[in-house]
Design a protein around this motif. Structure first.
Motif, short mmCIF file in Angstrom:
data_model
loop_
_atom_site.label_atom_id
_atom_site.label_comp_id
_atom_site.label_asym_id
_atom_site.label_seq_id
_atom_site.Cartn_x
_atom_site.Cartn_y
_atom_site.Cartn_z
N LYS A 171 -14.64 -20.32 18.10
CA LYS A 171 -15.53 -19.82 19.15
C LYS A 171 -16.40 -20.93 19.71
O LYS A 171 -16.62 -21.01 20.93
N ASN A 172 -16.87 -21.82 18.84
CA ASN A 172 -17.81 -22.86 19.26
C ASN A 172 -17.13 -24.11 19.80
O ASN A 172 -17.62 -24.72 20.75
N GLU A 173 -16.02 -24.49 19.20
CA GLU A 173 -15.39 -25.78 19.52
C GLU A 173 -14.29 -25.67 20.58
O GLU A 173 -13.91 -26.68 21.17
N TYR A 174 -13.78 -24.47 20.81
CA TYR A 174 -12.68 -24.30 21.75
C TYR A 174 -13.02 -23.17 22.73
O TYR A 174 -12.50 -22.06 22.63
N PRO A 175 -13.91 -23.45 23.69
CA PRO A 175 -14.40 -22.40 24.59
C PRO A 175 -13.32 -21.79 25.49
O PRO A 175 -13.54 -20.70 26.05
N ASN A 176 -12.18 -22.45 25.63
CA ASN A 176 -11.10 -21.90 26.45
C ASN A 176 -10.37 -20.75 25.76
O ASN A 176 -9.63 -20.01 26.41
#
Length: 215
Positions: free
Chosen positions: A92-97
């Motif tokens: 959720k935090n590191e891969y917003p796509n």
């Protein structure tokens, strides 16, 4: 509620019920090797057959009811459940796509370890804890998961995007949830379960015995 064992995808498991780690459970103890192996196993199965479901274990729980509100006390499977929570927060935090609109709130708390809950809550919101008395194992688990996921997906022989991984992880990785009967003696059940494999420490046995006489 239907008490029969039920298979849940990761999406179903973490978008519905709330889970509690009770006082008699050990602290979170998975390290880099266990976290890396979990991610590696999922990736290997995607490469082998991305159309089939991958079963990663059983979650044994007891339904807790308070003022018509239900939560599920985790009797067995807490290490995996905590790691899955950490991994979802990381994505959720590191891969917003990646679409994680269904994961809107933390579904896991700890009964008697407020610092563990606080640490997990901070990580859910993308905050790396640096305050006093944070749970270092959970914080390190987040760092280990971040490193392992990035390294494995970037291996030449893997050739998976984070979107490919998450599509499979969310909907094809399954956990079997088994609910114990309402009248189960949880401390006795936990003690029996721990008579095999890794043994409880003496102080943990003493704690379980003491809990038998507490309300």
């Amino acid at each position: 509620m239907n008490k029969a064992p039920k298979q849940y995808s990761i999406r179903e498991l973490f978008s519905s019920d709330n889970y509690v780690i009770p006082i008699y459970q050990r602290n979170y103890a998975w390290g880099e090797s266990e976290i890396t192996q979990l991610i590696r196993d999922i990736v290997d199965f995607i490469k082998k057959d991305n159309n089939s479901n991958y079963y990663i274990g059983t979650l044994i729980a007891w339904e807790r009811k308070t003022d018509e509100i239900s939560s599920f006390e985790t009797i067995d499977g807490q290490q995996r459940l905590t790691t899955l929570s950490i991994l979802l927060s990381l994505i959720k935090n590191e891969y917003p796509n990646v679409d994680l609109s269904w994961y809107t709130e933390l579904k896991l708390t700890f009964d008697s370890r407020k610092n563990s809950t606080k640490t997990l809550h901070s990580l859910f919101h993308g905050i790396i804890p640096d305050y006093k008395d944070y749970n270092n194992a959970i914080k390190q688990g987040y760092a280990d998961a971040k490193k392992a996921l990035s390294n494995i997906l970037n291996e030449k022989e893997v050739n998976l995007t984070i979107e490919d991984f998450c599509k499979y992880f969310f909907d094809n990785v399954n956990v079997l949830r088994v609910l114990v009967p309402e009248d189960t003696d949880l401390n006795h059940y936990f003690e029996i379960m721990n008579s095999r494999g890794e043994q409880l420490e003496k102080h943990e046995v003493l704690k379980a015995k003491c809990l038998e006489v507490l309300d």
